[in-house]
Design a protein around this motif. Sequence first.
Motif, PDB file in Angstrom:
ATOM      1  N   GLY A  81      24.734  43.869 102.791  1.00  0.00           N
ATOM      2  CA  GLY A  81      25.506  43.285 101.694  1.00  0.00           C
ATOM      3  C   GLY A  81      24.868  43.366 100.329  1.00  0.00           C
ATOM      4  O   GLY A  81      25.450  42.933  99.341  1.00  0.00           O
ATOM      5  N   GLU A  82      23.644  43.944 100.242  1.00  0.00           N
ATOM      6  CA  GLU A  82      22.948  44.023  98.945  1.00  0.00           C
ATOM      7  C   GLU A  82      22.728  45.482  98.577  1.00  0.00           C
ATOM      8  O   GLU A  82      22.537  46.316  99.463  1.00  0.00           O
ATOM      9  CB  GLU A  82      21.568  43.350  99.017  1.00  0.00           C
ATOM     10  N   PRO A  83      22.710  45.788  97.281  1.00  0.00           N
ATOM     11  CA  PRO A  83      22.359  47.164  96.877  1.00  0.00           C
ATOM     12  C   PRO A  83      20.970  47.522  97.409  1.00  0.00           C
ATOM     13  O   PRO A  83      20.122  46.639  97.576  1.00  0.00           O
ATOM     14  CB  PRO A  83      22.362  47.098  95.348  1.00  0.00           C
ATOM     15  N   LEU A  84      20.745  48.809  97.643  1.00  0.00           N
ATOM     16  CA  LEU A  84      19.449  49.244  98.177  1.00  0.00           C
ATOM     17  C   LEU A  84      18.335  48.844  97.200  1.00  0.00           C
ATOM     18  O   LEU A  84      18.377  49.205  96.037  1.00  0.00           O
ATOM     19  CB  LEU A  84      19.417  50.768  98.377  1.00  0.00           C
ATOM     20  N   SER A 113      28.285  58.637  92.148  1.00  0.00           N
ATOM     21  CA  SER A 113      29.133  57.445  92.051  1.00  0.00           C
ATOM     22  C   SER A 113      29.302  56.869  93.452  1.00  0.00           C
ATOM     23  O   SER A 113      28.932  57.496  94.441  1.00  0.00           O
ATOM     24  CB  SER A 113      30.493  57.793  91.427  1.00  0.00           C
ATOM     25  N   GLY A 114      29.899  55.682  93.505  1.00  0.00           N
ATOM     26  CA  GLY A 114      30.073  55.025  94.796  1.00  0.00           C
ATOM     27  C   GLY A 114      28.983  53.997  95.039  1.00  0.00           C
ATOM     28  O   GLY A 114      28.027  53.894  94.263  1.00  0.00           O
ATOM     29  N   THR A 115      29.143  53.224  96.105  1.00  0.00           N
ATOM     30  CA  THR A 115      28.162  52.167  96.382  1.00  0.00           C
ATOM     31  C   THR A 115      27.625  52.265  97.810  1.00  0.00           C
ATOM     32  O   THR A 115      28.325  52.708  98.721  1.00  0.00           O
ATOM     33  CB  THR A 115      28.782  50.761  96.214  1.00  0.00           C
ATOM     34  N   ILE A 116      26.376  51.873  97.963  1.00  0.00           N
ATOM     35  CA  ILE A 116      25.748  51.755  99.283  1.00  0.00           C
ATOM     36  C   ILE A 116      25.130  50.359  99.340  1.00  0.00           C
ATOM     37  O   ILE A 116      24.323  50.000  98.468  1.00  0.00           O
ATOM     38  CB  ILE A 116      24.638  52.801  99.478  1.00  0.00           C
ATOM     39  N   LEU A 117      25.524  49.577 100.338  1.00  0.00           N
ATOM     40  CA  LEU A 117      24.980  48.225 100.485  1.00  0.00           C
ATOM     41  C   LEU A 117      24.212  48.133 101.795  1.00  0.00           C
ATOM     42  O   LEU A 117      24.678  48.629 102.824  1.00  0.00           O
ATOM     43  CB  LEU A 117      26.101  47.189 100.478  1.00  0.00           C
TER      44      LEU A 117
END
Lengths: 341, 296
Positions: free
Chosen positions: B68-71, B61-65
Amino acid sequence: MRLRRILAITKARNIEFIRDRSALGWNILLPLLLVLGLATIFSGDNQPLYKVGVMMAAESAELPTGDAEPLMNLRFTQFVPEFDHDRAVRLVERHRLDLLVDFEQRRYWINSTSPKGYSLERMIAGLPGVALERAVVTGEQTRYVDWLVPGILGMNMMFSCLFGVGYVIVRYRKAGYLKRLSATPISPAEFLIAQICSRLLVIMVVTCAVFAATEWLIGFPVLGSHLTLLAVALAGAVAMIAMGVAVAARTTSEELANGLLNLVTWPMMMVSGVWFSIEGAPAAVVWAAQCLPLTHLLDAARAVMLDGASLMQVADHLVILLLIGVGFLCFGAWSFRWRDV
Amino acid sequence: MNNERVALSVSDLRKHFGAVEAVRGLSLNIRVGECFGLLGPNGAGKTTTIELLEGILRPSSGTILYLGEPLGDRFRREAGIQFQHTALQDFLTVREHLELFARLYPRARPIAEIMERCALGELAGRDARKLSGGQRQRLLLGIALVHDPAVIFLDEPTTGLDPQARRNFWSLVESIKADGRTVVLTTHYMEEAYRLCDRIAIMDHGQIIADGTPRELLRRHFAGAVLSLPLADLQRASIDLGNWRVHQDRAEQVVDDLEAALDALRVQGVGLQHLQIREHTLEDLFIELTGEALRA
């Protein structure tokens, strides 16, 4: 762009194969030595038993008993059910059946140049109660070695396809090389296509070289077109490489991969007709053999080489091989993993 | 922080392996052009974290940008990666490896330029299996640089190298930093982190327990200096070693008021001929925060 990536991986894999002298030597020398060794052992020899084809009306029918047909009492003779009359007569012409009998027509066929056919005919004449009309066919004998050459080349292709792709992919994965590639823009499909192209190129070059060398050394007939034979080899290689891809799609252990590949290759080697014909084998074995790509590769190659079959006449085998190839390739691409998680 | 200046933005990142939670709600921002160091003891979750940032592992879970964009494809084209353990293809030379990886990207730097930068010129025709540890790391860095990446991940790149090879590698990383590229580095070596990193984060048990510039962190956690004396000198004066950290034949003590501490030692009759005084290091901070020494 995709083609550029595929070509880059294909080239790298080819360099790896060519510089690995032990693997290259093994791929070329093994089939050559096998063919030469067996050619020596079986020179001028045929299979030890008499083989009699018996025409049957339906596949479900059983061979007649010795009580009904005294000919069936002959000792040291293998009786093989045959369902296609034209095909069975061709087998007599090529000395692959010593005699063909049709009890409904009360007729038998022999090859006038076959010593075994002559012997069998003399024995039948001595049997009481056997009244059959004689028909004579002619044709050159198929030497065992002529029949064996496609088997050995096919077997070598099988090992090279399965281990050369399956084992290598697993080794790459275990060593972390696939993980490194996964950090680049290359997709699994591009990587797998590159592996297939590389192995296909290697196999076709090696097989053609061995084919030419054995043809020059021992000489064997190719009654059909070499181009048709090439098409058969290509289709067979695609099917078996795809099997290797499917086995390696997510296997992470070299030991497991080795076991799985042996599990696939050994039965194929035994029942696909590499060393001997499976005509006359139990129905289950014959049925199982029809599911294996090597069977279709060898049946098609022998039909082209020994019977002069055309592309259309082996089209059914080619279609099956391509279906097997596409099926395993789809499964391999779907289940492929770059790393062991 | 201005979003345009952030190369990688990580928010509440978690990664489970079965019942084990390797990364526990990690959040951080890595700015464009900085060298960001990820430190931690073995098993702290450094490699898992960096592999999540590299897009090699998928987070639970969680986000990595990235910018500013998803990988995604852009990240894959613009990220250069040097893994902790990377096998190369057998029988390929140094030049062939660089050419191979260059062809996997839409654009690449000239191979000659990469070889010169990573001091691989004389090794161009050598089978990659026959490279020394330092040469191999330089090749792996060359592969990571071959497509002119904007962000570079280096996972313990100097582990196992001799001191000279390690310093050579640091020079290379410094030249990469000078290009304005973003560098994400994990390391076991505090000296390496201190020399190369603009900011560091110390991880333990899958979480960041401190982050900032190396100087900020030292200022935040320490005042004064570290005194170091031979253990025998302290024992001769019957000093209570409760406040001292003993390491082999010496003992260290952290003091806030250096003058007062030296006066007290003189009064207790401790000989100061072999006294050493030093500033706090990242190693001290690391031990202070994680309670254990770094292990290579």
